[in-house]
Design a protein around this motif. Sequence first.
Motif, PDB file in Angstrom:
ATOM      1  N   ARG A 122      99.707 107.773  64.520  1.00  0.00           N
ATOM      2  CA  ARG A 122     100.470 107.943  66.110  1.00  0.00           C
ATOM      3  C   ARG A 122      99.481 107.812  67.202  1.00  0.00           C
ATOM      4  NH1 ARG A 122     104.527 106.463  66.129  1.00  0.00           N
ATOM      5  NH2 ARG A 122     103.548 104.841  64.593  1.00  0.00           N
ATOM      6  N   TYR A 123      98.399 108.369  67.126  1.00  0.00           N
ATOM      7  CA  TYR A 123      97.270 108.306  68.012  1.00  0.00           C
ATOM      8  C   TYR A 123      97.028 106.736  68.500  1.00  0.00           C
ATOM      9  CZ  TYR A 123      92.512 107.420  69.742  1.00  0.00           C
ATOM     10  OH  TYR A 123      91.573 106.917  70.392  1.00  0.00           O
ATOM     11  N   VAL A 124      96.821 105.638  67.585  1.00  0.00           N
ATOM     12  CA  VAL A 124      96.722 104.493  67.891  1.00  0.00           C
ATOM     13  C   VAL A 124      98.167 103.927  68.842  1.00  0.00           C
ATOM     14  CG1 VAL A 124      96.323 102.184  67.205  1.00  0.00           C
ATOM     15  CG2 VAL A 124      95.147 104.197  66.258  1.00  0.00           C
ATOM     16  N   ALA A 125      99.234 104.293  68.056  1.00  0.00           N
ATOM     17  CA  ALA A 125     100.529 103.830  68.530  1.00  0.00           C
ATOM     18  C   ALA A 125     100.721 104.283  70.131  1.00  0.00           C
ATOM     19  CB  ALA A 125     101.606 104.450  67.753  1.00  0.00           C
ATOM     20  N   ILE A 126     100.444 105.454  70.424  1.00  0.00           N
ATOM     21  CA  ILE A 126     100.605 106.024  71.928  1.00  0.00           C
ATOM     22  C   ILE A 126      99.516 105.861  72.708  1.00  0.00           C
ATOM     23  CG2 ILE A 126     100.913 108.198  72.989  1.00  0.00           C
ATOM     24  CD1 ILE A 126     102.446 109.348  70.736  1.00  0.00           C
ATOM     25  N   CYS A 127      98.436 105.811  72.276  1.00  0.00           N
ATOM     26  CA  CYS A 127      97.026 105.843  73.140  1.00  0.00           C
ATOM     27  C   CYS A 127      96.806 104.305  73.258  1.00  0.00           C
ATOM     28  CB  CYS A 127      95.814 106.501  72.718  1.00  0.00           C
ATOM     29  SG  CYS A 127      96.181 108.433  72.658  1.00  0.00           S
ATOM     30  N   HIS A 128      96.997 103.474  72.188  1.00  0.00           N
ATOM     31  CA  HIS A 128      96.489 101.963  72.450  1.00  0.00           C
ATOM     32  C   HIS A 128      97.763 101.080  71.922  1.00  0.00           C
ATOM     33  CE1 HIS A 128      92.417 103.264  73.057  1.00  0.00           C
ATOM     34  NE2 HIS A 128      92.649 104.276  71.987  1.00  0.00           N
ATOM     35  N   TYR A 218      95.828 114.649  68.142  1.00  0.00           N
ATOM     36  CA  TYR A 218      96.773 115.157  68.783  1.00  0.00           C
ATOM     37  C   TYR A 218      96.323 115.576  70.132  1.00  0.00           C
ATOM     38  CZ  TYR A 218     100.834 114.613  65.720  1.00  0.00           C
ATOM     39  OH  TYR A 218     101.893 114.106  64.974  1.00  0.00           O
ATOM     40  N   ILE A 219      94.761 115.924  70.462  1.00  0.00           N
ATOM     41  CA  ILE A 219      94.495 116.332  71.496  1.00  0.00           C
ATOM     42  C   ILE A 219      94.550 114.864  72.439  1.00  0.00           C
ATOM     43  CG2 ILE A 219      92.276 116.617  72.697  1.00  0.00           C
ATOM     44  CD1 ILE A 219      91.537 118.665  70.679  1.00  0.00           C
ATOM     45  N   GLN A 220      94.110 113.852  71.664  1.00  0.00           N
ATOM     46  CA  GLN A 220      94.235 112.528  72.477  1.00  0.00           C
ATOM     47  C   GLN A 220      95.521 112.016  72.744  1.00  0.00           C
ATOM     48  OE1 GLN A 220      91.329 110.691  73.581  1.00  0.00           O
ATOM     49  NE2 GLN A 220      90.329 112.768  72.777  1.00  0.00           N
ATOM     50  N   ILE A 221      96.750 112.415  71.905  1.00  0.00           N
ATOM     51  CA  ILE A 221      97.811 112.151  72.129  1.00  0.00           C
ATOM     52  C   ILE A 221      98.117 112.758  73.455  1.00  0.00           C
ATOM     53  CG2 ILE A 221     100.013 112.408  71.338  1.00  0.00           C
ATOM     54  CD1 ILE A 221      99.019 111.446  68.530  1.00  0.00           C
ATOM     55  N   VAL A 222      98.237 114.322  73.479  1.00  0.00           N
ATOM     56  CA  VAL A 222      98.596 115.167  74.601  1.00  0.00           C
ATOM     57  C   VAL A 222      98.011 114.732  75.945  1.00  0.00           C
ATOM     58  CG1 VAL A 222      98.444 117.354  75.484  1.00  0.00           C
ATOM     59  CG2 VAL A 222      99.167 116.807  73.025  1.00  0.00           C
ATOM     60  N   PRO A 229     103.673 108.608  84.031  1.00  0.00           N
ATOM     61  CA  PRO A 229     104.152 108.967  85.091  1.00  0.00           C
ATOM     62  C   PRO A 229     105.692 109.363  85.001  1.00  0.00           C
ATOM     63  CG  PRO A 229     104.039 106.628  84.876  1.00  0.00           C
ATOM     64  CD  PRO A 229     103.360 107.052  83.871  1.00  0.00           C
ATOM     65  N   SER A 230     106.466 108.831  84.089  1.00  0.00           N
ATOM     66  CA  SER A 230     107.828 109.197  83.940  1.00  0.00           C
ATOM     67  C   SER A 230     108.141 110.087  82.638  1.00  0.00           C
ATOM     68  CB  SER A 230     108.593 107.839  83.592  1.00  0.00           C
ATOM     69  OG  SER A 230     108.262 107.237  82.328  1.00  0.00           O
ATOM     70  N   ALA A 231     109.047 111.029  82.927  1.00  0.00           N
ATOM     71  CA  ALA A 231     109.623 111.877  82.070  1.00  0.00           C
ATOM     72  C   ALA A 231     110.056 111.170  80.891  1.00  0.00           C
ATOM     73  CB  ALA A 231     110.620 112.767  82.758  1.00  0.00           C
ATOM     74  N   SER A 232     110.825 110.294  81.029  1.00  0.00           N
ATOM     75  CA  SER A 232     111.318 109.652  79.755  1.00  0.00           C
ATOM     76  C   SER A 232     110.362 108.735  78.868  1.00  0.00           C
ATOM     77  CB  SER A 232     112.177 108.282  80.340  1.00  0.00           C
ATOM     78  OG  SER A 232     111.718 107.458  80.983  1.00  0.00           O
ATOM     79  N   ALA A 237     107.291 109.142  73.854  1.00  0.00           N
ATOM     80  CA  ALA A 237     105.958 109.238  73.296  1.00  0.00           C
ATOM     81  C   ALA A 237     105.903 110.544  72.153  1.00  0.00           C
ATOM     82  CB  ALA A 237     104.963 109.348  74.356  1.00  0.00           C
ATOM     83  N   PHE A 238     106.560 111.688  72.791  1.00  0.00           N
ATOM     84  CA  PHE A 238     106.414 112.977  71.909  1.00  0.00           C
ATOM     85  C   PHE A 238     107.493 112.674  70.663  1.00  0.00           C
ATOM     86  CE2 PHE A 238     104.364 115.627  75.461  1.00  0.00           C
ATOM     87  CZ  PHE A 238     103.333 116.009  74.584  1.00  0.00           C
ATOM     88  N   SER A 239     108.649 111.893  70.977  1.00  0.00           N
ATOM     89  CA  SER A 239     109.564 111.957  70.019  1.00  0.00           C
ATOM     90  C   SER A 239     109.078 111.220  68.998  1.00  0.00           C
ATOM     91  CB  SER A 239     110.795 111.361  70.633  1.00  0.00           C
ATOM     92  OG  SER A 239     110.663 110.066  70.851  1.00  0.00           O
TER      93      SER A 239
END
Length: 311
Positions: A122-128, A218-222, A229-232, A237-239
Amino acid sequence: MGPRNKTGILEFLLMEVTEDPELQPLHFILFLFIYLVTILGNLLIIMAVISDSHLHTPMYFFLYNLSFTDICLSTTMIPKMLVNIQTQNQSITYTGCLTQLCFILVFVGLENSLLAVMAHDRYVAICHPLRYMAIMNFPLCGQLILFSLFISIVVALLHSLMVLQLTFCTDLEIPLFFCEVVQVIKLACSDTLINNILIYLATSIFGGIPVCGIIFSYIQIVSSVLRMPSASGKYKAFSTCGSHLSVMSLFYGTGFGVYISFALTNSSRNTAVLSMMYTVVPQMMNPFIYSLRNRDMKGALRKLIVRTSFL
């Protein structure tokens, strides 16, 4: 004459699920229901991942392995409980106890490692996101699974071999519904210093490293999500982490509850019930968490059920 070593003919006694004979049929039905739901739910997850090409991604590959691990962990404990309830006999042979102890260590360790690997995914998917498939390629995913399994087997065998060196003489009652390494060691009448040191080392290293990896991911993800920039975008990302967070909270939350119970309560039955919750409930709930919170999984399950109903 000193205490005689009876290890060669040894049987342990597990705690009764209930002391009321009238409640035994009810408990038998309850645990049978839990077991069947666990097996069916996780098998559906496995079949959905195999049958739907849209789920042939690293995230669902790890979920496939998590479901398989949940099936194995439940099968290691619940059938023996059902037999004991049905026969009203709480005994388990020395060999059977060590075998159960070893397999529980393997599958609990593997589940712990899988949750850490899934957090990294999940970290790689969201951060990279642009490099996701390049980083989390299938050869690497397979190596992570095999390494996690190898480490879990090595640690479990090491604990089991050390238990084999112990002598058991008098008190053979395990205050749990299954054989657990710490409780078995407490029954030994020989020196257990090395066993206890090994438990602390294994817990600190092979338990602490995955937990630290999860916290770091999860620290990196948060941090990454808060910069969006966008709420959506933040919500999306959190979902993608929601299911994993729920499963992880259930697994570690019940485990922490067992630890607190051991430290604060004198009731062995309350501790036994919490231990059972830790090793049974997460495995039953994981398929529901992933199927209810994940749109792709719900679609794959719907297709699988429709296809099966027309066979």
